[in-house]
Design a protein around this motif. Structure first.
Motif, PDB file in Angstrom:
ATOM      1  N   PHE A 288       0.854  -1.185   0.000  1.00  0.00           N
ATOM      2  CA  PHE A 288       0.000   0.000   0.000  1.00  0.00           C
ATOM      3  C   PHE A 288       0.892   1.238   0.000  1.00  0.00           C
ATOM      4  O   PHE A 288       2.062   1.183   0.406  1.00  0.00           O
ATOM      5  N   HIS A 289       0.331   2.355  -0.425  1.00  0.00           N
ATOM      6  CA  HIS A 289       1.096   3.605  -0.336  1.00  0.00           C
ATOM      7  C   HIS A 289       0.165   4.790  -0.163  1.00  0.00           C
ATOM      8  O   HIS A 289      -1.049   4.719  -0.437  1.00  0.00           O
ATOM      9  N   SER A 290       0.737   5.902   0.297  1.00  0.00           N
ATOM     10  CA  SER A 290      -0.013   7.143   0.490  1.00  0.00           C
ATOM     11  C   SER A 290      -0.527   7.658  -0.845  1.00  0.00           C
ATOM     12  O   SER A 290       0.025   7.365  -1.916  1.00  0.00           O
ATOM     13  N   GLU A 291      -1.563   8.505  -0.745  1.00  0.00           N
ATOM     14  CA  GLU A 291      -2.119   9.101  -1.960  1.00  0.00           C
ATOM     15  C   GLU A 291      -1.159  10.105  -2.595  1.00  0.00           C
ATOM     16  O   GLU A 291      -1.315  10.449  -3.771  1.00  0.00           O
ATOM     17  N   ASP A 292      -0.177  10.587  -1.836  1.00  0.00           N
ATOM     18  CA  ASP A 292       0.781  11.541  -2.396  1.00  0.00           C
ATOM     19  C   ASP A 292       1.977  10.837  -3.030  1.00  0.00           C
ATOM     20  O   ASP A 292       2.990  11.475  -3.346  1.00  0.00           O
ATOM     21  N   LEU A 293       1.875   9.517  -3.216  1.00  0.00           N
ATOM     22  CA  LEU A 293       2.870   8.755  -3.975  1.00  0.00           C
ATOM     23  C   LEU A 293       2.185   8.085  -5.165  1.00  0.00           C
ATOM     24  O   LEU A 293       0.967   7.923  -5.176  1.00  0.00           O
ATOM     25  N   LEU A 294       2.989   7.682  -6.138  1.00  0.00           N
ATOM     26  CA  LEU A 294       2.490   6.960  -7.310  1.00  0.00           C
ATOM     27  C   LEU A 294       3.092   5.565  -7.341  1.00  0.00           C
ATOM     28  O   LEU A 294       4.200   5.347  -6.834  1.00  0.00           O
ATOM     29  N   SER A 295       2.379   4.610  -7.929  1.00  0.00           N
ATOM     30  CA  SER A 295       2.899   3.247  -8.045  1.00  0.00           C
ATOM     31  C   SER A 295       2.806   2.777  -9.486  1.00  0.00           C
ATOM     32  O   SER A 295       1.928   3.202 -10.248  1.00  0.00           O
ATOM     33  N   SER A 296       3.732   1.892  -9.847  1.00  0.00           N
ATOM     34  CA  SER A 296       3.799   1.404 -11.228  1.00  0.00           C
ATOM     35  C   SER A 296       4.514   0.057 -11.251  1.00  0.00           C
ATOM     36  O   SER A 296       5.223  -0.319 -10.314  1.00  0.00           O
ATOM     37  N   ASN A 297       4.299  -0.691 -12.338  1.00  0.00           N
ATOM     38  CA  ASN A 297       5.045  -1.930 -12.609  1.00  0.00           C
ATOM     39  C   ASN A 297       4.947  -2.941 -11.468  1.00  0.00           C
ATOM     40  O   ASN A 297       5.964  -3.483 -11.008  1.00  0.00           O
ATOM     41  N   PHE A 298       3.743  -3.190 -11.002  1.00  0.00           N
ATOM     42  CA  PHE A 298       3.542  -4.176  -9.940  1.00  0.00           C
ATOM     43  C   PHE A 298       3.757  -5.571 -10.510  1.00  0.00           C
ATOM     44  O   PHE A 298       3.182  -5.938 -11.527  1.00  0.00           O
ATOM     45  N   LYS A 299       4.594  -6.356  -9.837  1.00  0.00           N
ATOM     46  CA  LYS A 299       4.904  -7.717 -10.298  1.00  0.00           C
ATOM     47  C   LYS A 299       4.712  -8.715  -9.164  1.00  0.00           C
ATOM     48  O   LYS A 299       4.983  -8.407  -8.009  1.00  0.00           O
TER      49      LYS A 299
END
Length: 367
Positions: free
Chosen positions: A336-347
């Protein structure tokens, strides 16, 4: 035919009621109604059975199709917790990624009866970690033995992965100089370290939450590594399990698992609340990694899902199963991460090297 229709109606009422109880499981603390979490656990089965009986009623052109269909449709927001439709954001272009892994390594298979096989299993995990070369690794069921040892883990990983900083919390066995717990290994410096204490800890529990404030790209990100309450069957019990294995083998498997689940669900819920409260006071953006030992339709998951973003659902596609153990559980490992971060390339790891699969994700700063 009449008896068959009566049977279908009885089954439909049972399945509708069960699916509705599964919908409630993320919102009711297990202490309130002890059996509610079990419906959340078997939710995918209940949903599938409801869809199948819906098809039967449609084929029979019966009005009973409507209540079944309504029950399935009511849960649509919850259905999306199992299947991801995410995609990578265009906002991440030209941004530097902090690549994070969460991995329950099952003590690196140290308790394998064959010493050679234990070393092989450990080395395969090492090879996988070297190949992935991520920035931050959050391990659950981490094991290391104080020197001298025939089964090196921590020191070897620090050396081969170019680790700059390290944080560990666990139980220590004085008799064999062994350590069982969780760890964070980082290729970036940690400017702060700490833990979130669990009230429900017993002397036999090896479940913890630690955090590290990591200096990345001229900013700080707080990484939490969480291992919520296990049901403690097998490796998770460490030495105690193997010393008492013969006694445990005489117990009924079903009764043993049921009793352990009844004990674990409320503990997990309280631990999740404790971690989420700590997260709310973080001065930095946060990433939460861990083995929650709970499905997306659980009270524990729901605590994190209120104010954080599930990276799998945000930037992956498909059904993400992470657990390979004897009890079917599906996705119980999360980032999980804060809304003020972005996530990508989940493997999700393809190799089967533990009873869990590693999960990996790129994290970016929004600003």
């Amino acid at each position: 035919m009449r008896n068959f229709l009566i049977f279908l109606k009885v089954i439909s009422v049972f399945l509708i009621s069960s699916l509705l109880l599964a919908y409630l499981s993320p919102f009711i603390h297990p202490k309130t109604i002890f059996f509610i979490p079990f419906f959340g656990l078997i939710y995918p089965i209940l949903l599938t059975l409801n869809i199948l009986i819906l098809i039967v009623w449609i084929v029979l052109k019966s009005k009973w199709a409507f209540p079944v269909m309504a029950t399935v449709l009511i849960g649509f927001p919850l259905h999306f917790r199992l299947y991801a439709f995410g995609s990578n954001s265009s906002e991440i272009e030209n941004k530097k990624a902090l690549t994070i892994m969460s991995y329950n390594v099952r003590l690196f298979d140290v308790y394998n009866p064959s010493m050679n096989q234990a070393i092989k299993s450990r080395d395969k995990i090492f090879d996988f970690l070297i190949k992935e070369d991520v920035d931050v690794m959050c391990f659950q069921e981490f094991y290391h033995q104080d020197k001298p040892t025939w089964f090196k883990t921590k020191d070897s990983l620090i050396e081969v992965l170019n680790i700059v900083d390290y944080h560990f919390r666990g139980a220590h066995s004085k008799r064999h100089r062994k350590n069982f717990g969780i760890s964070i290994l980082s290729q970036y410096p940690m400017i702060g370290k700490g833990q979130v204490a669990f009230d429900s800890q017993s002397k036999n529990d090896c479940n913890y939450c630690i955090y590290a404030d990591i200096l990345f790209n001229n900013d700080t990100v707080r990484i939490y590594n969480v291992h919520l309450q296990s049901i403690k069957i097998g490796y998770e019990m460490g030495e105690e399990y193997y010393e008492n294995k013969s006694r445990n083998s005489f117990e009924s498997l079903f009764q043993t698992v049921f009793n352990k689940l009844i004990d674990a669900y409320p503990k997990r819920a309280d631990q999740a609340i404790r971690v989420v409260n700590h997260i709310s006071k973080s001065p930095y953006p946060v990433v939460v990694c861990g083995d929650f030992n709970d499905t997306p339709l659980s009270y524990s998951y729901n605590q994190f899902n209120h104010n954080l973003i599930d990276a799998f659902r945000n930037c992956s596609k498909g059904i993400g199963s992470t657990y390979l153990g004897k009890i079917p559980a599906g996705r119980i490992d999360y980032i999980f991460h804060s809304e003020d971060l972005l996530s990508s390339n989940f493997k999700i790891q393809k190799e089967k090297l533990s009873d869990h699969k590693a999960i990996i994700c790129d994290i970016f700063q929004k600003k």
